[in-house]
Design a protein around this motif. Structure first.
Motif: not given
Length: 305
Positions: A245-252, A257-258
């Motif tokens: 529950k800590h996804p990488v920032v900017g990972d599409e 998103r956004k």
């Protein structure tokens, strides 16, 4: 040579085998799969089958074949950020947006194209489209990548990767504030059964995957972590950070998103340590954060002052 060896799950069953294989093997076109089926190379439970065969749960699909050469990697002059080089090895600091090797849709402008111009001799173990490539990092991941100039070096480095003696450290900016300072994510990774273009933590046709992380800096809504790969699965850090529950920032693919304008994930391979294949010397190479990543961190720090 290339090998396919998979067992069909309940969720994957009852679709055409040509569609199933082409989605499971990202770089195999459906027409190429149909050709392999027509030639009797693809077997289900030990027997050759046709392209319209509907796969069933627990079907064992196997194939051994040579990659078809549909294109040729050609040398291209480009500015490569070389951080280490000798007669056996090159370590490159790859920029964001650069694909590692040619494939359908990316036949030029790849790292391999630049390497072929810079270096006349590269290991041939991975074929003409991936010469010298011992391991890969994703298109929008930045940082260090090791390349072998000859087959001896390639074999030695590949064994180090298999034996988990290559130390690969990454910086990642992730969403949320991680409270504990250290952690290990031990969760198997395989193809996402709902979206064949993604990987996921799953028990279905998965391989062991372990990522160790350490908190470097905390911000109001983000955490900068250093991740060490024990295994090297596709999208491993990105999938594992999403899993906790800590996804990488900017990972599409795997994140929210956004949130920030990053043009891809804020993930950087900043340090590589390996044993030199000829001298047996331990080599450590480092690459500072790219400007965009560093600027975002500075902006987050300024918001907390």
């Amino acid at each position: 040579m290339r090998e396919i060896d998979v067992i069909v799950t309940e969720e994957e069953a009852f679709q055409r085998i040509d569609k199933y294989i082409s989605e499971k093997e990202d770089d195999l076109s459906r027409s190429r799969v149909q050709q392999l089926l027509q030639e009797g190379i693809v077997c289900v439970n030990g027997n050759a089958c046709k392209a319209n065969y509907k796969i069933k749960p627990k079907d064992h699909i196997t194939a051994v074949f040579c990659d078809e050469i549909e294109m040729e990697a050609k040398p291209e002059q480009m500015d490569l950020d070389i951080r280490y080089e000798d007669h056996d090895v090159i370590v490159i600091n790859k920029p964001k947006g650069m694909v590692v090797h040619p494939a359908v849709g990316n036949q030029t402008g790849t790292l391999v194209n630049g390497l072929l111009y810079h270096c006349k001799d590269l290991s041939g173990i991975n074929g003409v489209l991936r010469p010298g490539i011992v391991h890969r990092i994703d298109k929008d991941t930045t940082g260090l990548l090791i390349v072998a100039k000859n087959d001896k070096a390639h074999t030695a480095l590949s064994k180090q990767l298999q034996n988990k003696t290559v130390n690969r450290l990454y910086y990642a900016l992730v969403h949320g504030v991680i409270e504990h300072d250290f952690g290990t994510i031990d969760a198997p990774i395989g193809r996402d059964v709902k979206d064949r273009q993604k990987m996921a933590v799953t028990a279905t046709n998965a391989k062991d995957a372990r990522t160790h992380f350490k908190v470097i800096e905390r911000f109001a809504h983000y955490t900068l972590v250093e991740c060490r790969l024990e295994t090297g699965r596709t999208h491993q850090i990105r999938v594992h950070m999403q899993y906790i529950k800590h996804p990488v920032v900017g990972d599409e693919k795997y994140s929210y998103r956004k949130t920030m304008q990053t043009q891809g994930q804020l993930l950087h391979a900043h340090q590589l340590t390996f044993v030199h294949p000829t001298t047996n010397e331990k080599i450590t190479v480092e690459a500072e954060l790219p400007k965009q990543f560093a600027d975002i961190l500075e902006e987050l720090r300024s918001q907390q002052r």
